[in-house]
Design a protein around this motif. Structure first.
Motif, mmCIF file in Angstrom:
data_model
loop_
_atom_site.group_PDB
_atom_site.id
_atom_site.type_symbol
_atom_site.label_atom_id
_atom_site.label_comp_id
_atom_site.label_asym_id
_atom_site.label_seq_id
_atom_site.Cartn_x
_atom_site.Cartn_y
_atom_site.Cartn_z
ATOM 1 N N SER A 76 0.847 -1.181 0.000
ATOM 2 C CA SER A 76 0.000 0.000 0.000
ATOM 3 C C SER A 76 0.888 1.239 0.000
ATOM 4 O O SER A 76 2.085 1.146 0.280
ATOM 5 C CB SER A 76 -0.927 0.013 1.216
ATOM 6 O OG SER A 76 -0.186 0.048 2.420
ATOM 7 N N ARG A 77 0.302 2.362 -0.317
ATOM 8 C CA ARG A 77 1.080 3.589 -0.320
ATOM 9 C C ARG A 77 0.241 4.731 0.242
ATOM 10 O O ARG A 77 -0.966 4.771 0.051
ATOM 11 C CB ARG A 77 1.591 3.926 -1.716
ATOM 12 C CG ARG A 77 0.548 4.229 -2.749
ATOM 13 C CD ARG A 77 1.146 4.273 -4.147
ATOM 14 N NE ARG A 77 2.099 5.365 -4.307
ATOM 15 C CZ ARG A 77 2.974 5.428 -5.312
ATOM 16 N NH1 ARG A 77 3.016 4.476 -6.224
ATOM 17 N NH2 ARG A 77 3.796 6.456 -5.401
ATOM 18 N N ASP A 78 0.925 5.645 0.918
ATOM 19 C CA ASP A 78 0.326 6.863 1.430
ATOM 20 C C ASP A 78 1.000 8.006 0.689
ATOM 21 O O ASP A 78 2.122 8.402 1.040
ATOM 22 C CB ASP A 78 0.534 6.972 2.943
ATOM 23 C CG ASP A 78 -0.179 8.166 3.552
ATOM 24 O OD1 ASP A 78 -0.399 9.161 2.829
ATOM 25 O OD2 ASP A 78 -0.500 8.105 4.740
ATOM 26 N N ASN A 79 0.360 8.510 -0.349
ATOM 27 C CA ASN A 79 0.989 9.525 -1.186
ATOM 28 C C ASN A 79 1.236 10.821 -0.417
ATOM 29 O O ASN A 79 2.187 11.540 -0.705
ATOM 30 C CB ASN A 79 0.135 9.784 -2.422
ATOM 31 C CG ASN A 79 0.131 8.609 -3.371
ATOM 32 O OD1 ASN A 79 1.062 7.807 -3.398
ATOM 33 N ND2 ASN A 79 -0.932 8.471 -4.148
ATOM 34 N N ALA A 80 0.388 11.122 0.552
ATOM 35 C CA ALA A 80 0.580 12.343 1.332
ATOM 36 C C ALA A 80 1.846 12.271 2.179
ATOM 37 O O ALA A 80 2.474 13.287 2.455
ATOM 38 C CB ALA A 80 -0.628 12.581 2.224
ATOM 39 N N LYS A 81 2.213 11.063 2.575
ATOM 40 C CA LYS A 81 3.402 10.866 3.403
ATOM 41 C C LYS A 81 4.588 10.361 2.595
ATOM 42 O O LYS A 81 5.658 10.106 3.165
ATOM 43 C CB LYS A 81 3.106 9.877 4.531
ATOM 44 C CG LYS A 81 2.078 10.364 5.529
ATOM 45 C CD LYS A 81 1.879 9.333 6.642
ATOM 46 C CE LYS A 81 0.880 9.822 7.672
ATOM 47 N NZ LYS A 81 0.674 8.821 8.760
ATOM 48 N N ASN A 82 4.396 10.181 1.282
ATOM 49 C CA ASN A 82 5.460 9.640 0.433
ATOM 50 C C ASN A 82 6.026 8.345 1.014
ATOM 51 O O ASN A 82 7.254 8.153 1.061
ATOM 52 C CB ASN A 82 6.585 10.670 0.260
ATOM 53 C CG ASN A 82 6.184 11.790 -0.679
ATOM 54 O OD1 ASN A 82 5.260 11.646 -1.468
ATOM 55 N ND2 ASN A 82 6.875 12.908 -0.591
#
Length: 122
Positions: free
Chosen positions: A70-76
Motif C-alpha cells: 500500500s502507499r500513502d501519497n501524502a506521506k510519500n
C-alpha cells in the motif's frame, strides 16, 4: 532523483507478521511506481510486490494472499504488510521507485533503498 529509506525488518517466527515501510524523499511526485524486491543469500533479486501511483497493485505468485502493498501519497511512504511469513521469505528486502512505469522487472526501477533484513525462523 529520489531517496528511499526502508525500515521495519527483523526476526520473526514462521507464521508471524511484519510491516515494512519505505519513506521517499526528493522528486517523488515524478515517480509512478513503487516496488518491493527481495534477495536471499545466493539467489538473484526478485520482485515481490508493486503499486502504481493510482493504486493498482501486482504481486509475485509466492506472496499472493499473504503480503499486501500500500502507499500513502501524502506521506510519500510505501508499506509492505507481510502475514503468514515462511522461512523461505528470509531475505533482504529493498524498496524501489520507477519513472516512467515500464514493468515490474529489476531493470525497470532506477532508484533503490539500502534494504532491510527479514529473517523468518522455523
Amino acid at each position: 532523483q529520489v531517496q528511499l529509506v526502508e525500515s521495519g525488518g527483523g526476526l520473526v517466527q514462521a507464521g508471524g507478521s511484519l510491516r515494512l515501510s519505505c519513506a521517499a524523499s526528493g522528486r517523488t511526485f515524478f515517480y509512478v511506481a513503487m516496488g518491493w524486491f527481495r534477495q536471499a543469500p545466493g539467489k538473484e533479486r526478485e520482485f515481490v510486490a508493486g503499486v502504481m501511483w493510482i493504486g493498482t497493485t501486482d504481486y509475485a505468485d509466492s506472496v499472493k494472499g499473504r503480503f499486501t502493498i500500500s502507499r500513502d501519497n501524502a506521506k510519500n511512504t510505501v508499506y509492505l504488510q507481510m502475514n503468514g511469513l515462511k522461512p523461505e521469505d528470509t531475505a533482504v528486502y529493498y524498496c524501489a521507485a520507477a519513472r516512467p512505469f515500464t514493468g515490474w522487472g529489476i531493470r525497470d526501477f532506477g532508484s533503490w533503498g539500502q534494504g532491510t533484513q527479514v529473517t523468518v525462523s522455523s
